[in-house]
Design a protein around this motif. Structure first.
Motif, PDB file in Angstrom:
ATOM      1  N   ASN A 216      83.822-107.856  35.560  1.00 18.41           N
ATOM      2  CA  ASN A 216      83.013-106.825  34.777  1.00 18.41           C
ATOM      3  C   ASN A 216      83.022-105.500  35.876  1.00 18.41           C
ATOM      4  OD1 ASN A 216      81.067-107.552  36.926  1.00 18.41           O
ATOM      5  ND2 ASN A 216      80.060-109.084  35.389  1.00 18.41           N
ATOM      6  N   VAL A 217      81.912-104.720  35.459  1.00 14.93           N
ATOM      7  CA  VAL A 217      81.838-103.666  36.159  1.00 14.93           C
ATOM      8  C   VAL A 217      81.128-103.675  37.609  1.00 14.93           C
ATOM      9  CG1 VAL A 217      80.261-101.467  36.371  1.00 14.93           C
ATOM     10  CG2 VAL A 217      81.482-102.012  34.223  1.00 14.93           C
ATOM     11  N   GLY A 305      86.478-104.360  33.388  1.00 18.04           N
ATOM     12  CA  GLY A 305      85.766-103.484  34.579  1.00 18.04           C
ATOM     13  C   GLY A 305      86.902-102.443  34.779  1.00 18.04           C
TER      14      GLY A 305
END
Length: 412
Positions: A216-217, A305
């Motif tokens: 993810n980010v 991400g």
């Protein structure tokens, strides 16, 4: 040429040539270009290669699979011979179709358009202007356009550093003083991909699945902050750098990268069918799937991400609008076309775009991309007034040298 993409972590990728230090003035004397796909690994090379992304002296290299990857490939049957390919039935401009068909060996479903003097000619093979494709590393140019939009608004500057945006989170990081300009010109010293992806990428590639899923980010930002940098100031193609640039924008503006993309690029330019799904859950079950170079169906790549480096899906109609806006200067990214870094004599990197001299001496601005099942090219020449975009559902290198000749007024 660099490539996604492109963007490709598959077992066949092209090498990327490293450039010199941060740029002074632009020169246009070389016909070599670089292409990149969102998952490939680049390494220095002066020899041409038939592997994915670019059709000139290649910049893409193989992501080393090793014994583990070889075993995984064998176990899944991915190592068996290629399936026969057949280019789809032509539609659109018959002359354009006839002109480019000889350069589409091994492709199946393709759409392409030539823009010249305000007129658009398009053709498709098994697809019309509305068929969806993954565009791979051409997504980086959308992130570049967002960077320039934020610069115009005074939200960031090209000289803004990671620490300026992330504050104490960047304390002690080797990239604390890396600038946005370095991230979008592949001169930050960040690796192409973080080491944490290596093992998972081998197995996902073997299973023909997205090697970027599961990050993810925050995890991507942390991987950038903890990465070792090497060769800062020289051009070394990276997917991690542009991904971080997208997330720095999000942090600086208070809006996620995908929201900025919709608000500042897609809606203003009239691109209703273009989107970054981010996760598989956001994709319809009947979303088009691509094929490997050997013809096998692949799972979709959404990049999670890493989406700012390669996660956009689009169609020809929208990409025509995108390219026209760059050519007429109405796209925010048109303000970022001055050379930032030199790759080799005559060849430069701007904000997410590659700058190359054509055979005639005219300038070309371009990027390409490749995912596990798709390939793309987008570029134009400010001197000849020609633009060219091509989308394919087969993960094999498109003929960038021919596309450059199209920009130069040859072939078509």
């Amino acid at each position: 040429m660099p490539q996604d993409e492109s963007t490709h972590s598959s077992p066949a990728s092209r090498p990327e040539r490293r450039g010199s230090a941060i740029h002074g003035s632009a020169r246009h004397g070389s016909t070599k270009a670089e292409s990149d796909d969102a998952s490939t690994t680049h390494a220095p090379s002066s020899a041409p290669s038939p592997a994915p992304d670019l059709a000139r002296p290649s910049r893409r290299t193989v992501l080393t699979v090793g014994a583990l990857g070889t075993a995984a490939l064998a176990a899944t049957g991915a190592a068996v011979g290629p399936l026969p390919s057949r280019l789809g039935a032509p539609q659109g401009d018959p002359d354009l179709a006839a002109a480019i068909a000889p350069y589409l060996d091994g492709c199946r479903t393709v759409t392409a358009a030539l823009i010249e003097g305000g007129a658009v000619r398009w053709t498709g093979f098994g697809a019309d202007q509305h068929r969806e494709f993954e565009i791979g590393s051409v997504s980086k140019t959308f992130t570049g356009a967002l960077v320039m939009a934020a610069v115009a608004r005074g939200e960031i500057a090209l000289e803004t550093t990671a620490a300026d945006v992330l504050g104490s989170r960047a304390d002690g990081s080797a990239i604390a003083d890396v600038t946005v300009a370095e991230l979008v010109s592949h001169t930050s010293g960040l690796p192409r991909l973080p080491s944490a992806m290596t093992t998972s990428s081998i197995w996902r590639n073997a299973l023909r699945r997205d090697p970027y899923t599961g990050f993810n980010v925050d995890e991507v930002v942390d991987m950038a902050l903890t990465a070792e940098i090497s060769g800062r100031g020289t051009v070394a193609y990276s997917n991690l750098g542009p991904s971080l640039a997208g997330h720095l924008l999000a942090e600086a503006t208070g809006s996620p990268w995908e929201d900025l993309l919709a608000q500042r690029i897609l809606r203003p330019l009239g691109m209703p069918s273009t989107r970054p799904p981010i996760t598989l859950d956001a994709l319809a079950q009947d979303a088009p799937r691509g094929r490997t170079a050997s013809g096998r169906r692949t799972g979709p790549w959404t990049f999670e991400g890493f989406a700012p480096a390669g996660g956009i899906r689009s169609n020809l109609a929208d990409m025509i609008a995108y390219l026209r806006s760059l050519m007429d200067g109405s796209n925010p990214g048109a303000a970022g076309l001055e050379p930032i870094a030199t790759r080799e004599e005559g060849s430069h990197v701007a904000v997410s775009w590659f700058l190359e001299p054509l055979d005639s001496g005219a300038r070309a601005v371009w990027h390409n991309g490749q995912t596990g099942g798709f390939a793309s090219f987008c570029g134009w020449s400010p001197d000849t007034g020609r633009g060219w975009v091509l989308l394919s559902d087969t993960a094999r290198p498109t003929d960038e040298r021919t596309w450059m000749q199209i920009l130069d007024g040859k072939v078509i």
